[in-house]
Design a protein around this motif. Sequence first.
Motif, PDB file in Angstrom:
ATOM      1  N   ALA A 269      -1.534  -6.052   5.409  1.00 19.71           N
ATOM      2  CA  ALA A 269       0.062  -5.862   5.624  1.00 19.71           C
ATOM      3  C   ALA A 269       0.449  -6.979   6.549  1.00 19.71           C
ATOM      4  CB  ALA A 269      -0.228  -4.585   6.421  1.00 19.71           C
ATOM      5  N   ALA A 270      -0.407  -7.629   7.513  1.00 19.99           N
ATOM      6  CA  ALA A 270       0.240  -8.775   8.282  1.00 19.99           C
ATOM      7  C   ALA A 270       0.332  -9.950   7.648  1.00 19.99           C
ATOM      8  CB  ALA A 270      -1.156  -9.028   9.163  1.00 19.99           C
ATOM      9  N   SER A 271      -0.531 -10.147   6.462  1.00 18.41           N
ATOM     10  CA  SER A 271      -0.295 -11.365   5.509  1.00 18.41           C
ATOM     11  C   SER A 271       1.176 -11.223   4.728  1.00 18.41           C
ATOM     12  CB  SER A 271      -1.338 -11.570   4.553  1.00 18.41           C
ATOM     13  OG  SER A 271      -1.530 -10.590   3.794  1.00 18.41           O
ATOM     14  N   ALA A 272       1.326  -9.917   4.393  1.00 23.24           N
ATOM     15  CA  ALA A 272       2.461  -9.639   3.633  1.00 23.24           C
ATOM     16  C   ALA A 272       3.917  -9.781   4.507  1.00 23.24           C
ATOM     17  CB  ALA A 272       2.551  -7.929   3.029  1.00 23.24           C
ATOM     18  N   THR A 273       3.594  -9.350   5.833  1.00 25.05           N
ATOM     19  CA  THR A 273       4.742  -9.327   6.583  1.00 25.05           C
ATOM     20  C   THR A 273       4.902 -10.925   6.986  1.00 25.05           C
ATOM     21  OG1 THR A 273       4.164  -7.388   7.798  1.00 25.05           O
ATOM     22  CG2 THR A 273       5.638  -9.073   9.350  1.00 25.05           C
ATOM     23  N   ALA A 274       3.998 -11.734   7.037  1.00 24.54           N
ATOM     24  CA  ALA A 274       4.299 -13.000   7.221  1.00 24.54           C
ATOM     25  C   ALA A 274       5.065 -13.967   6.044  1.00 24.54           C
ATOM     26  CB  ALA A 274       2.940 -13.936   7.610  1.00 24.54           C
ATOM     27  N   ALA A 275       4.630 -13.360   4.958  1.00 24.65           N
ATOM     28  CA  ALA A 275       5.368 -13.825   3.453  1.00 24.65           C
ATOM     29  C   ALA A 275       6.505 -13.664   3.541  1.00 24.65           C
ATOM     30  CB  ALA A 275       4.407 -13.266   2.651  1.00 24.65           C
ATOM     31  N   ARG A 276       7.209 -12.682   4.377  1.00 27.51           N
ATOM     32  CA  ARG A 276       8.639 -12.379   4.266  1.00 27.51           C
ATOM     33  C   ARG A 276       9.495 -12.877   5.312  1.00 27.51           C
ATOM     34  NH1 ARG A 276       6.399  -6.986   3.276  1.00 27.51           N
ATOM     35  NH2 ARG A 276       6.285  -6.359   5.419  1.00 27.51           N
ATOM     36  N   THR A 277       8.713 -14.041   6.078  1.00 28.59           N
ATOM     37  CA  THR A 277       9.359 -14.808   6.948  1.00 28.59           C
ATOM     38  C   THR A 277      10.439 -15.558   6.396  1.00 28.59           C
ATOM     39  OG1 THR A 277       7.223 -14.862   8.455  1.00 28.59           O
ATOM     40  CG2 THR A 277       9.064 -16.650   8.680  1.00 28.59           C
ATOM     41  N   PRO A 278      11.581 -15.635   6.792  1.00 31.71           N
ATOM     42  CA  PRO A 278      12.702 -16.477   5.854  1.00 31.71           C
ATOM     43  C   PRO A 278      12.498 -17.957   6.315  1.00 31.71           C
ATOM     44  CG  PRO A 278      13.711 -15.024   7.750  1.00 31.71           C
ATOM     45  CD  PRO A 278      12.368 -14.824   7.977  1.00 31.71           C
ATOM     46  N   LEU A 288      -0.072 -16.998   1.578  1.00 31.86           N
ATOM     47  CA  LEU A 288       0.004 -15.976   1.983  1.00 31.86           C
ATOM     48  C   LEU A 288      -0.226 -14.740   0.982  1.00 31.86           C
ATOM     49  CD1 LEU A 288       2.746 -16.358   4.736  1.00 31.86           C
ATOM     50  CD2 LEU A 288       0.280 -15.687   5.034  1.00 31.86           C
ATOM     51  N   GLY A 289       0.267 -15.019  -0.105  1.00 30.80           N
ATOM     52  CA  GLY A 289       0.119 -14.346  -1.220  1.00 30.80           C
ATOM     53  C   GLY A 289      -1.325 -14.013  -1.624  1.00 30.80           C
ATOM     54  N   VAL A 290      -2.079 -15.422  -2.016  1.00 28.26           N
ATOM     55  CA  VAL A 290      -3.563 -15.211  -2.164  1.00 28.26           C
ATOM     56  C   VAL A 290      -4.285 -14.549  -1.045  1.00 28.26           C
ATOM     57  CG1 VAL A 290      -5.644 -16.672  -2.607  1.00 28.26           C
ATOM     58  CG2 VAL A 290      -3.152 -17.158  -3.434  1.00 28.26           C
ATOM     59  N   LEU A 291      -3.988 -14.613   0.160  1.00 32.61           N
ATOM     60  CA  LEU A 291      -4.359 -14.055   1.138  1.00 32.61           C
ATOM     61  C   LEU A 291      -4.643 -12.562   1.282  1.00 32.61           C
ATOM     62  CD1 LEU A 291      -6.072 -14.310   4.092  1.00 32.61           C
ATOM     63  CD2 LEU A 291      -3.828 -14.645   5.091  1.00 32.61           C
ATOM     64  N   HIS A 292      -3.152 -12.142   0.879  1.00 35.46           N
ATOM     65  CA  HIS A 292      -3.082 -10.658   0.698  1.00 35.46           C
ATOM     66  C   HIS A 292      -3.813  -9.971  -0.378  1.00 35.46           C
ATOM     67  CE1 HIS A 292      -0.689  -7.106  -1.041  1.00 35.46           C
ATOM     68  NE2 HIS A 292      -0.407  -6.987   0.345  1.00 35.46           N
ATOM     69  N   ALA A 293      -3.919 -10.709  -1.366  1.00 35.06           N
ATOM     70  CA  ALA A 293      -4.741 -10.270  -2.710  1.00 35.06           C
ATOM     71  C   ALA A 293      -6.223 -10.175  -2.093  1.00 35.06           C
ATOM     72  CB  ALA A 293      -4.630 -11.000  -3.694  1.00 35.06           C
TER      73      ALA A 293
END
Length: 318
Positions: A269-278, A288-293
């Motif tokens: 969830a933290a990696s997904a939140t970071a990926a939404r950073t503008p 971050l997507g690879v990290l989330h997976a």
Amino acid sequence: MALPNHDLTARGEGSAGDVLGTYLRAQATAFLRGLRLHEESGADAAEGSDAARSLRGAARRISGSLSTFRVVTESSWADGLRTELVWLSSTLADEHAYAARLTRLLDALHRLSGSPEVPAPRGAAGSLTVGSARAGALLERQLTLARTRAHSATLQALGSSRFHAVADAVAVLASEVPLDPVAARGRVDEVLIPLAEVAHTRLAAAVSALPHAAEAQPYNADHDGSWHEVRRLLRVHRYAREALGEDVARLAAAGEALDRHRDAAEAAAASATAARTPRIAPATAYALGVLHADQRHEVEAARFTFQGLWQPVTVAAP
């Protein structure tokens, strides 16, 4: 963990009040010991973390036991103390959780950036090397800020009148447990064991309601809440069996699998939140997507481990 009431329970001696009172007094003493160590740790972060962990463990055991065996105690007292201990345990856990999450994610990024199994994005060279560094810096900024806020909240809580009231209540508990005069006189097998069985039944029902592995989607977090609830119920069940002096090693192993599940789910969830950073760079978003997976795969692995451990636990349950 050595339990002072183990021999009483094993021999069938002592009343329900004797067995529960002995366990609660032992946990209250452990809480006060952890509090003293926390106060003495000063600026030593490692000692402070260990002391806080000891405090949380004792607080969870007391609150869990007061929930399971509520009718054996003075109910209004038990409800009030349980609420305050849940608040304290949650507050103390946040700072450690953010620090552990950051370490977990940075270690995973380091591992993934050097893995030949991770494909490079189209048109990019060096796989995750560039993106992982930027992703790590972004996660460090976000989670360090969250940890700092949690640390401030912890300090504020430990200096509050609310905390001192909790500490005073636990200090009283270390010497005297407010018990219901009727229920406390009952036999262990007539009072405590049936109450512990209720906790086990609730846990078994929650486990049965979990989706089967074949139905789960690897990156779908919709079922995380159900698994977190199983983790909570398992902990309550384990503390109940621990209070009865039983061997809880298998339950502890199953709990560790669910701890890993929780950690991986929150890291994802933290990696997904970071990926939404503008306005982050594509390479950073890719890392971050690879990290989330990767963390969602860890979630699935923890679920598989728990399911493998749960069957022996249920077979061994009284």
